[in-house]
Design a protein around this motif. Structure first.
Motif, PDB file in Angstrom:
ATOM      1  N   MET A   1       0.503  -7.181  -9.360  1.00  0.00           N
ATOM      2  CA  MET A   1       0.931  -6.007  -8.619  1.00  0.00           C
ATOM      3  C   MET A   1      -0.248  -5.113  -8.232  1.00  0.00           C
ATOM      4  O   MET A   1      -0.248  -4.492  -7.184  1.00  0.00           O
ATOM      5  CB  MET A   1       1.951  -5.222  -9.456  1.00  0.00           C
ATOM      6  CG  MET A   1       2.557  -4.020  -8.738  1.00  0.00           C
ATOM      7  SD  MET A   1       3.225  -4.376  -7.098  1.00  0.00           S
ATOM      8  CE  MET A   1       4.542  -5.501  -7.495  1.00  0.00           C
ATOM      9  N   LEU A   2      -1.259  -5.075  -9.091  1.00  0.00           N
ATOM     10  CA  LEU A   2      -2.452  -4.277  -8.799  1.00  0.00           C
ATOM     11  C   LEU A   2      -3.098  -4.718  -7.492  1.00  0.00           C
ATOM     12  O   LEU A   2      -3.571  -3.885  -6.702  1.00  0.00           O
ATOM     13  CB  LEU A   2      -3.445  -4.400  -9.959  1.00  0.00           C
ATOM     14  CG  LEU A   2      -4.675  -3.491  -9.940  1.00  0.00           C
ATOM     15  CD1 LEU A   2      -4.280  -2.022  -9.927  1.00  0.00           C
ATOM     16  CD2 LEU A   2      -5.564  -3.780 -11.149  1.00  0.00           C
ATOM     17  N   THR A   3      -3.098  -6.017  -7.239  1.00  0.00           N
ATOM     18  CA  THR A   3      -3.684  -6.554  -6.006  1.00  0.00           C
ATOM     19  C   THR A   3      -2.975  -6.008  -4.781  1.00  0.00           C
ATOM     20  O   THR A   3      -3.613  -5.628  -3.792  1.00  0.00           O
ATOM     21  CB  THR A   3      -3.599  -8.094  -6.010  1.00  0.00           C
ATOM     22  OG1 THR A   3      -4.220  -8.590  -7.196  1.00  0.00           O
ATOM     23  CG2 THR A   3      -4.282  -8.687  -4.800  1.00  0.00           C
ATOM     24  N   ILE A   4      -1.651  -5.952  -4.831  1.00  0.00           N
ATOM     25  CA  ILE A   4      -0.864  -5.411  -3.721  1.00  0.00           C
ATOM     26  C   ILE A   4      -1.124  -3.916  -3.556  1.00  0.00           C
ATOM     27  O   ILE A   4      -1.386  -3.427  -2.452  1.00  0.00           O
ATOM     28  CB  ILE A   4       0.647  -5.646  -3.957  1.00  0.00           C
ATOM     29  CG1 ILE A   4       0.987  -7.131  -3.848  1.00  0.00           C
ATOM     30  CG2 ILE A   4       1.498  -4.843  -2.975  1.00  0.00           C
ATOM     31  CD1 ILE A   4       1.047  -7.665  -2.445  1.00  0.00           C
ATOM     32  N   LEU A   5      -1.052  -3.190  -4.651  1.00  0.00           N
ATOM     33  CA  LEU A   5      -1.205  -1.735  -4.593  1.00  0.00           C
ATOM     34  C   LEU A   5      -2.563  -1.318  -4.042  1.00  0.00           C
ATOM     35  O   LEU A   5      -2.681  -0.293  -3.367  1.00  0.00           O
ATOM     36  CB  LEU A   5      -0.987  -1.126  -5.978  1.00  0.00           C
ATOM     37  CG  LEU A   5       0.431  -1.213  -6.547  1.00  0.00           C
ATOM     38  CD1 LEU A   5       0.488  -0.584  -7.939  1.00  0.00           C
ATOM     39  CD2 LEU A   5       1.441  -0.541  -5.630  1.00  0.00           C
ATOM     40  N   ASN A   6      -3.585  -2.109  -4.330  1.00  0.00           N
ATOM     41  CA  ASN A   6      -4.920  -1.778  -3.831  1.00  0.00           C
ATOM     42  C   ASN A   6      -5.003  -1.797  -2.307  1.00  0.00           C
ATOM     43  O   ASN A   6      -5.914  -1.208  -1.725  1.00  0.00           O
ATOM     44  CB  ASN A   6      -5.959  -2.744  -4.407  1.00  0.00           C
ATOM     45  CG  ASN A   6      -6.262  -2.461  -5.866  1.00  0.00           C
ATOM     46  OD1 ASN A   6      -5.987  -1.378  -6.374  1.00  0.00           O
ATOM     47  ND2 ASN A   6      -6.827  -3.441  -6.563  1.00  0.00           N
ATOM     48  N   GLN A   7      -4.033  -2.446  -1.669  1.00  0.00           N
ATOM     49  CA  GLN A   7      -3.988  -2.467  -0.207  1.00  0.00           C
ATOM     50  C   GLN A   7      -3.316  -1.213   0.364  1.00  0.00           C
ATOM     51  O   GLN A   7      -3.311  -1.011   1.575  1.00  0.00           O
ATOM     52  CB  GLN A   7      -3.220  -3.712   0.280  1.00  0.00           C
ATOM     53  CG  GLN A   7      -3.761  -5.025  -0.252  1.00  0.00           C
ATOM     54  CD  GLN A   7      -5.180  -5.294   0.168  1.00  0.00           C
ATOM     55  OE1 GLN A   7      -5.538  -5.134   1.332  1.00  0.00           O
ATOM     56  NE2 GLN A   7      -6.012  -5.710  -0.781  1.00  0.00           N
ATOM     57  N   PHE A   8      -2.764  -0.386  -0.522  1.00  0.00           N
ATOM     58  CA  PHE A   8      -2.066   0.832  -0.086  1.00  0.00           C
ATOM     59  C   PHE A   8      -2.702   2.077  -0.709  1.00  0.00           C
ATOM     60  O   PHE A   8      -2.033   3.078  -0.948  1.00  0.00           O
ATOM     61  CB  PHE A   8      -0.584   0.762  -0.474  1.00  0.00           C
ATOM     62  CG  PHE A   8       0.192  -0.307   0.248  1.00  0.00           C
ATOM     63  CD1 PHE A   8       0.834  -0.035   1.450  1.00  0.00           C
ATOM     64  CD2 PHE A   8       0.255  -1.605  -0.247  1.00  0.00           C
ATOM     65  CE1 PHE A   8       1.546  -1.024   2.127  1.00  0.00           C
ATOM     66  CE2 PHE A   8       0.948  -2.602   0.416  1.00  0.00           C
ATOM     67  CZ  PHE A   8       1.599  -2.316   1.605  1.00  0.00           C
ATOM     68  N   ARG A   9      -4.005   2.020  -0.974  1.00  0.00           N
ATOM     69  CA  ARG A   9      -4.683   3.100  -1.695  1.00  0.00           C
ATOM     70  C   ARG A   9      -4.650   4.433  -0.958  1.00  0.00           C
ATOM     71  O   ARG A   9      -4.815   5.485  -1.556  1.00  0.00           O
ATOM     72  CB  ARG A   9      -6.141   2.733  -1.987  1.00  0.00           C
ATOM     73  CG  ARG A   9      -6.360   1.678  -3.071  1.00  0.00           C
ATOM     74  CD  ARG A   9      -5.675   1.955  -4.388  1.00  0.00           C
ATOM     75  NE  ARG A   9      -6.029   3.156  -5.069  1.00  0.00           N
ATOM     76  CZ  ARG A   9      -6.653   3.226  -6.239  1.00  0.00           C
ATOM     77  NH1 ARG A   9      -7.024   2.118  -6.846  1.00  0.00           N
ATOM     78  NH2 ARG A   9      -6.877   4.369  -6.822  1.00  0.00           N
ATOM     79  N   ASN A  10      -4.463   4.415   0.345  1.00  0.00           N
ATOM     80  CA  ASN A  10      -4.428   5.675   1.111  1.00  0.00           C
ATOM     81  C   ASN A  10      -3.097   6.403   0.980  1.00  0.00           C
ATOM     82  O   ASN A  10      -2.944   7.524   1.461  1.00  0.00           O
ATOM     83  CB  ASN A  10      -4.722   5.411   2.595  1.00  0.00           C
ATOM     84  CG  ASN A  10      -6.163   4.971   2.810  1.00  0.00           C
ATOM     85  OD1 ASN A  10      -7.042   5.342   2.041  1.00  0.00           O
ATOM     86  ND2 ASN A  10      -6.399   4.186   3.845  1.00  0.00           N
ATOM     87  N   GLU A  11      -2.144   5.760   0.332  1.00  0.00           N
ATOM     88  CA  GLU A  11      -0.827   6.368   0.152  1.00  0.00           C
ATOM     89  C   GLU A  11      -0.709   6.959  -1.257  1.00  0.00           C
ATOM     90  O   GLU A  11      -1.438   6.586  -2.169  1.00  0.00           O
ATOM     91  CB  GLU A  11       0.271   5.312   0.355  1.00  0.00           C
ATOM     92  CG  GLU A  11       0.129   4.470   1.615  1.00  0.00           C
ATOM     93  CD  GLU A  11       0.166   5.286   2.881  1.00  0.00           C
ATOM     94  OE1 GLU A  11       0.833   6.344   2.887  1.00  0.00           O
ATOM     95  OE2 GLU A  11      -0.482   4.883   3.871  1.00  0.00           O
ATOM     96  N   GLU A  12       0.247   7.885  -1.419  1.00  0.00           N
ATOM     97  CA  GLU A  12       0.539   8.437  -2.739  1.00  0.00           C
ATOM     98  C   GLU A  12       1.378   7.408  -3.505  1.00  0.00           C
ATOM     99  O   GLU A  12       2.421   6.964  -3.023  1.00  0.00           O
ATOM    100  CB  GLU A  12       1.291   9.759  -2.605  1.00  0.00           C
ATOM    101  CG  GLU A  12       1.425  10.511  -3.916  1.00  0.00           C
ATOM    102  CD  GLU A  12       2.141  11.845  -3.763  1.00  0.00           C
ATOM    103  OE1 GLU A  12       2.380  12.483  -4.788  1.00  0.00           O
ATOM    104  OE2 GLU A  12       2.457  12.225  -2.617  1.00  0.00           O
ATOM    105  N   ILE A  13       0.913   7.040  -4.680  1.00  0.00           N
ATOM    106  CA  ILE A  13       1.554   5.949  -5.428  1.00  0.00           C
ATOM    107  C   ILE A  13       1.904   6.406  -6.843  1.00  0.00           C
ATOM    108  O   ILE A  13       1.091   7.035  -7.523  1.00  0.00           O
ATOM    109  CB  ILE A  13       0.624   4.720  -5.505  1.00  0.00           C
ATOM    110  CG1 ILE A  13       0.402   4.135  -4.103  1.00  0.00           C
ATOM    111  CG2 ILE A  13       1.193   3.647  -6.438  1.00  0.00           C
ATOM    112  CD1 ILE A  13      -0.656   3.051  -4.045  1.00  0.00           C
ATOM    113  N   LEU A  14       3.120   6.087  -7.267  1.00  0.00           N
ATOM    114  CA  LEU A  14       3.564   6.318  -8.638  1.00  0.00           C
ATOM    115  C   LEU A  14       3.991   4.984  -9.234  1.00  0.00           C
ATOM    116  O   LEU A  14       4.762   4.243  -8.617  1.00  0.00           O
ATOM    117  CB  LEU A  14       4.742   7.298  -8.673  1.00  0.00           C
ATOM    118  CG  LEU A  14       5.448   7.460 -10.031  1.00  0.00           C
ATOM    119  CD1 LEU A  14       4.509   8.098 -11.057  1.00  0.00           C
ATOM    120  CD2 LEU A  14       6.731   8.291  -9.878  1.00  0.00           C
ATOM    121  N   ILE A  15       3.490   4.677 -10.427  1.00  0.00           N
ATOM    122  CA  ILE A  15       3.857   3.446 -11.113  1.00  0.00           C
ATOM    123  C   ILE A  15       4.735   3.778 -12.311  1.00  0.00           C
ATOM    124  O   ILE A  15       4.340   4.566 -13.171  1.00  0.00           O
ATOM    125  CB  ILE A  15       2.601   2.686 -11.577  1.00  0.00           C
ATOM    126  CG1 ILE A  15       1.762   2.282 -10.359  1.00  0.00           C
ATOM    127  CG2 ILE A  15       2.982   1.452 -12.395  1.00  0.00           C
ATOM    128  CD1 ILE A  15       0.395   1.762 -10.710  1.00  0.00           C
TER     129      ILE A  15
END
Length: 316
Positions: A1-15
């Protein structure tokens, strides 16, 4: 999942991570993600309501209908990964790269072309092929509750195989049986086995890349090994992994069901065959035909396109 999330780093993300299954939380925190540990589904929906996300990624093995129905009411774009549960039919996109299916939902995508290998496996390439085996890596990942790493090393020791090669044993971050394993490997070293224990490494790719073949659990790691064009002995250590047929379908190594009585004999035969270059060469040739480095771009594009299409009312 980290691999996917790293492609959306410009967005606000909550895990959100389940208290009972939060092994990877430190890795997310190291990468500066906002992580919250939750204890029950009520807390999940409470956090979702406060955060008000546009997209939810579900990295849940088998979603249920009740959970997904409730998420769907929020008009959120839902993306599920490795989900065979009944609730997945409420998702906007489902990616199941490690499974194959004869029938599937219209928005469900199976197969290795949707595998998202980590960046460290995408940037490196194999530079050499050795005819004679020199190095083998063993990686069964994670906690290894069933002592599979120990079982494999014990089989190697009892059958006196791989004695003239370097054996890298790569332990997962949650590995709990080190003392028992070390006792065995130390005794093997006295018999001139060359064994290296690798712990808590962030770059297992460098060990995989320098291996002549790899013994690994039959999960996502298989895609990463194959992306580096390294032959594989994949071990299905649970009923779920038995459904992952990538190695057999692509003829890139040997796939062994460790739940079978014949598993030990099959493993010994597989190792013996891997030591023969003419056998390994066939797997190497088949690996060259497979592209596993571009799956992440494919998946991210489909997520962005699907989200934007839904936002403006276009069926994706």
């Amino acid at each position: 999942m980290l691999t996917i999330l790293n492609q959306f780093r410009n967005e606000e993300i909550l895990i959100l991570m389940d208290k009972k299954n939060s092994l990877g939380k430190e890795k997310f925190k190291e990468n500066l993600y906002n992580v919250k540990i939750i204890s029950n589904q009520r807390e999940v929906f409470s956090e979702i309501k406060k955060f008000n996300p546009d997209i939810i990624f579900n990295d849940i093995l088998n979603t249920n209908i009740k959970y997904m129905e409730k998420l769907k009411k929020g008009k959120i774009f839902l993306v599920n990964f490795e989900d065979l549960g009944e609730g997945r039919k409420y998702s906007d996109l489902i990616f199941n790269p490690i499974f194959s299916a004869t029938t599937k939902l219209l928005n469900e995508y199976y197969g290795s072309e949707f595998a998202c290998v980590r960046d460290e496996f995408r940037i490196f390439q194999r530079t050499q092929i050795r005819e004679k085996i020199e190095k083998v890596s063993i990686t069964l990942g994670g906690v290894d509750n069933n002592h599979n790493t120990f079982k494999i090393i014990k089989i190697i020791n009892e059958n006196k195989i791989l004695k003239n090669v370097t054996i890298n044993i790569i332990l997962g971050f949650g590995f709990k049986h080190k003392e028992k394993l070390m006792k065995l490997t130390n005794s093997m070293k006295k018999e001139n086995y060359k064994i290296i224990i690798i712990e808590k490494t962030d770059f297992i790719s460098k060990y995989i890349l320098d291996s002549d073949f790899v013994i690994a659990s039959n999960g996502r790691t298989v895609f990463e090994i194959a992306s580096l064009k390294i032959p594989i002995i994949s071990l299905s250590v649970n009923s779920r992994e038995k459904q992952h047929n990538f190695v057999n379908e692509t003829k890139t190594g040997y796939q062994i069901n460790m739940l079978k009585i014949s598993a030990e004999k099959e493993l010994i035969n597989a190792i013996s065959n891997m030591e023969k270059f003419e056998k390994r060469k066939i797997f190497l040739e088949n690996l060259e035909k497979i592209d596993l480095k571009n799956g992440i771009e494919r998946v991210v594009h489909m997520i962005n396109y699907g989200y934007n299409a839904k936002k403006i009312g276009i069926k994706s």
